[in-house]
Scaffold this motif. Sequence first.
Motif, mmCIF file in Angstrom:
data_model
loop_
_atom_site.group_PDB
_atom_site.id
_atom_site.type_symbol
_atom_site.label_atom_id
_atom_site.label_comp_id
_atom_site.label_asym_id
_atom_site.label_seq_id
_atom_site.Cartn_x
_atom_site.Cartn_y
_atom_site.Cartn_z
ATOM 1 N N GLU A 1 0.337 3.917 1.604
ATOM 2 C CA GLU A 1 0.442 4.449 2.976
ATOM 3 C C GLU A 1 1.630 3.837 3.715
ATOM 4 O O GLU A 1 2.301 4.523 4.490
ATOM 5 C CB GLU A 1 -0.853 4.180 3.756
ATOM 6 C CG GLU A 1 -2.067 4.927 3.231
ATOM 7 C CD GLU A 1 -2.762 4.246 2.055
ATOM 8 O OE1 GLU A 1 -3.727 4.856 1.541
ATOM 9 O OE2 GLU A 1 -2.353 3.136 1.643
ATOM 10 N N ARG B 1 0.841 -1.205 0.000
ATOM 11 C CA ARG B 1 0.000 0.000 0.000
ATOM 12 C C ARG B 1 0.871 1.249 0.000
ATOM 13 O O ARG B 1 1.937 1.263 0.605
ATOM 14 C CB ARG B 1 -0.884 0.036 1.257
ATOM 15 C CG ARG B 1 -1.796 -1.149 1.432
ATOM 16 C CD ARG B 1 -2.550 -1.202 2.766
ATOM 17 N NE ARG B 1 -1.867 -0.563 3.878
ATOM 18 C CZ ARG B 1 -2.351 0.476 4.588
ATOM 19 N NH1 ARG B 1 -3.544 0.973 4.315
ATOM 20 N NH2 ARG B 1 -1.675 0.976 5.598
ATOM 21 N N GLU C 1 4.794 5.576 2.255
ATOM 22 C CA GLU C 1 4.912 6.956 2.731
ATOM 23 C C GLU C 1 5.311 7.008 4.199
ATOM 24 O O GLU C 1 6.107 7.852 4.600
ATOM 25 C CB GLU C 1 3.606 7.703 2.485
ATOM 26 C CG GLU C 1 3.356 7.962 1.006
ATOM 27 C CD GLU C 1 1.970 8.505 0.708
ATOM 28 O OE1 GLU C 1 1.045 8.340 1.546
ATOM 29 O OE2 GLU C 1 1.801 9.083 -0.388
ATOM 30 N N ARG D 1 -7.737 7.299 -4.405
ATOM 31 C CA ARG D 1 -7.625 7.887 -3.058
ATOM 32 C C ARG D 1 -8.282 9.232 -2.994
ATOM 33 O O ARG D 1 -8.379 9.989 -3.865
ATOM 34 C CB ARG D 1 -6.172 8.076 -2.642
ATOM 35 C CG ARG D 1 -5.523 6.783 -2.361
ATOM 36 C CD ARG D 1 -4.171 6.843 -1.747
ATOM 37 N NE ARG D 1 -3.447 8.077 -1.965
ATOM 38 C CZ ARG D 1 -2.451 8.475 -1.207
ATOM 39 N NH1 ARG D 1 -2.052 7.754 -0.223
ATOM 40 N NH2 ARG D 1 -1.800 9.580 -1.437
#
Length: 109
Positions: free
Chosen positions: A59, A57, A62, A109
Motif C-alpha cells: 500500500e 507494505r 502504490e 490481500r
Amino acid sequence: MITAVVRYKLPPQIDYAACREHFHKIAPNFREVTGLVSKHFIWSESGWAGGVYQWERIEDAEAFYTGPWLEGIIQRYGTKPQIDLFEVFALTDNTCGKVELFEETVASR
C-alpha cells in the motif's frame, strides 16, 4: 516486504554525469517517504535509469507511485516509468550476517 523495480528511458540531454548529479541531489529527500526501507538509484549505459525500492507494505508503494512523484518523473523524463512490484519471500543480508523469511502479504490481500 515489497521490492519495486522502476525504470525509465532517459532523454538524450540527460547523460551519465547529469543523472548521477540529480540522483545525488535528491537521494536525501527519500529519508522521509512513508514505508520506504531503502532505494537504490540505478543507471545503465543503455540509457535507462530508475530505482530499486524496498517497501514495508504494498500500500505504501502504490500510494507513492501516484500523484506528485509520478508527475515529476513524467515532467523530467518525458515518459511514464515502468514499475514492477514483487513480493519478497526471503532476504539474505551479508552486511548484517542474517537471513530473513517474510510472511505472505500480497497473495493474502
